[in-house]
Write an enzyme that holds these catalytic residues in place. Structure first.
Site, PDB file in Angstrom:
ATOM      1  N   SER A 143       0.805  -1.220   0.000  1.00 15.53           N
ATOM      2  CA  SER A 143       0.000   0.000   0.000  1.00 15.53           C
ATOM      3  C   SER A 143       0.836   1.267   0.000  1.00 15.53           C
ATOM      4  O   SER A 143       1.376   1.653  -1.010  1.00 15.53           O
ATOM      5  CB  SER A 143      -0.975  -0.034   1.175  1.00 15.53           C
ATOM      6  OG  SER A 143      -1.897  -1.072   0.987  1.00 15.53           O
ATOM      7  N   LYS A 194      -1.419  -4.071  -3.395  1.00 12.13           N
ATOM      8  CA  LYS A 194      -2.687  -3.622  -2.806  1.00 12.13           C
ATOM      9  C   LYS A 194      -2.915  -2.185  -3.235  1.00 12.13           C
ATOM     10  O   LYS A 194      -2.244  -1.283  -2.769  1.00 12.13           O
ATOM     11  CB  LYS A 194      -2.636  -3.737  -1.287  1.00 12.13           C
ATOM     12  CG  LYS A 194      -3.946  -3.361  -0.619  1.00 12.13           C
ATOM     13  CD  LYS A 194      -5.024  -4.398  -0.906  1.00 12.13           C
ATOM     14  CE  LYS A 194      -6.280  -4.160  -0.117  1.00 12.13           C
ATOM     15  NZ  LYS A 194      -7.003  -2.956  -0.499  1.00 12.13           N
ATOM     16  N   ASP A 207       9.059   5.291 -10.811  1.00 10.72           N
ATOM     17  CA  ASP A 207       8.529   5.834 -12.064  1.00 10.72           C
ATOM     18  C   ASP A 207       9.189   7.160 -12.432  1.00 10.72           C
ATOM     19  O   ASP A 207       9.379   7.464 -13.614  1.00 10.72           O
ATOM     20  CB  ASP A 207       7.017   6.033 -11.966  1.00 10.72           C
ATOM     21  CG  ASP A 207       6.240   4.740 -12.175  1.00 10.72           C
ATOM     22  OD1 ASP A 207       6.888   3.678 -12.301  1.00 10.72           O
ATOM     23  OD2 ASP A 207       4.999   4.801 -12.195  1.00 10.72           O
TER      24      ASP A 207
END
Length: 429
Positions: A315, A340, A326
């Protein structure tokens, strides 16, 4: 979307720190007041209305949701407990273990601050959506579960000898939690064997950030281990980075292994400490409405960073590591994260009860759907069972060269530092 910053919680599902359950990947604790009457049908209808307006799946798991309302309102209820059971039965039709009703005691537990002094065994627990097995996300360090040897991905098959097959997550939590000094025996399935773990419940103090300065072949580096995104994690992380910057470290290793999540706000603010610009996370509701959280040009350092992750990183850990990966701000080392990526809204209903509803999914800056898939590291390195057991018994070796994942992270960081130094030298010519 606008959120109450301290009320949004990211946890991989049930966080059993105290005998308290914290549900969800993203939880917004609404300020909506509870009802002021005992009308059980009004409570059932209130829950139905909330699901109807906000649930992430507009098909309601292919269920005729309007017919469901009629079905449950046509019945007679003589007690709150009957209404609670009816609501749980109604919600089961959605096939979503993260959308759930909490009676007043469960809801009170939900609202306990994640940074407090807690009691219990220290297990993060989820229920597999397909098999309904009770799966350990990870144990919190320095808790009875961690000391006993519970590991991420362990499956709890029995609680005090009682089979968990078909058991509701709430019922499992109720059986595992208890008073300080009492014992619970968990039967764990790990690969093809079953192991019994007698665990004594205890008081648990959670200090989310630990850090130190370490030596490398290219100078000093900062090692930061973040165990949970609790309410004070942001302040402790800021203090750690500032202190290590004052020691003129050349780069950082951020250890998110076995970190199950916590407050979404903490993950966003901590991402901003490492990332000067760029997206951090986006959430998308059932209407396709997207909200994006971005960096704010207030990063504390731009030095090379390597993040350590594993199957217990969930999470909020996935939001932070995914954002920095990224944006090419950090390299990830370890194994694939838990997976999740659902956001839940939690609000009060009835007289002190609560409702958690999955309202959105969240995505990394590049649009990756974390749910089920997890985040893959740039450099994969697994630990054997023997290595895991060694580190469990000798916690002082975590974050040292005797920790194989740390050793790999240090190797990657050293390469990043060397590349940066070479580039600076070339630019100076």
């Amino acid at each position: 979307m606008v959120i109450a910053k301290r009320g949004l919680i990211l946890g991989a599902t049930a966080l059993m720190l105290t005998g308290v359950t914290v549900i969800g990947a993203g939880i917004h604790l609404s300020s909506q007041a509870s009802l002021n009457n005992n009308d059980t049908k009004e409570l059932i209808d209130q829950v139905w209305q909330i699901i109807d307006k906000t649930y992430v799946d507009g098909t309601f798991n292919q269920v005729d949701w309007k017919a469901t309302r009629t079905e449950f309102l046509d019945k007679s209820y003589t007690s709150d407990e009957q209404a609670y059971d009816a609501i749980r039965e109604m919600l089961e039709k959605l096939g979503d273990p993260y959308t759930r009703f909490m009676d007043p005691e469960e809801f009170k537990n939900m609202q306990i601050d994640t940074s407090g002094e807690l009691t219990g065994v220290g297990i993060q627990l989820t229920q597999d959506e397909d098999t309904k097995e009770l799966v350990v996300i990870s144990p919190i360090e320095d808790t009875p579960a961690f000391d006993a040897g519970i590991q991420a991905k362990d499956i709890i098959t029995k609680i005090n000898g009682q089979s968990t097959q078909g058991m509701d997550l709430n019922d499992a939590v109720s059986l595992i939690r208890g008073s300080i000094g009492s014992q619970v025996t968990l039967t764990i399935k790990r690969e093809n064997r079953e192991i019994e773990f007698p665990i004594v419940r205890a008081k648990i103090e959670i200090h989310p950030v630990k850090y130190s300065q370490k030596e490398s072949s290219l100078g000093k580096i900062g090692y930061i281990r973040l165990n949970q995104f609790s309410a004070n994690a942001t302040g402790e992380m800021r203090e750690a980075i500032n202190d290590l910057e004052s020691q003129d470290v050349s780069g950082y290793i951020l250890d998110l292994r076995s970190n199950p999540g916590g407050l979404l706000y903490s993950s966003i603010e901590i991402a901003r400490m490492w990332l000067s610009r760029g997206d951090i996370v986006s959430t998308v509701n059932r209407n396709g409405v997207t909200d994006r959280q971005k960096a704010n040009n207030k990063s504390l350092t731009d030095k090379p960073l390597v993040i350590m992750v594993d199957g217990g990183s969930a999470s909020a850990s996935e939001i932070l590591s995914g954002a920095l990966q990224d944006n090419k701000r950090a390299k990830l080392v370890g194994t694939k994260t838990f997976g999740k990526g659902l956001v839940q809204s939690v609000r009060g209903v009835g007289q002190g009860a609560g409702l958690a509803v999955t309202i959105a999914k969240y995505f990394t800056p590049n649009g990756r759907d974390i749910n089920h898939e997890g985040i893959k590291p740039d450099e994969k390195i697994s630990l054997t069972d023997a290595q895991k057991e060694m580190l469990r018994k000798n916690r002082s070796k975590i974050g040292t060269i005797e920790d194989p994942q740390y050793a790999k992270a240090l190797e990657v960081l050293t390469q990043e530092i060397a590349t940066l130094q070479n580039n600076k030298a070339e630019s100076a010519k």
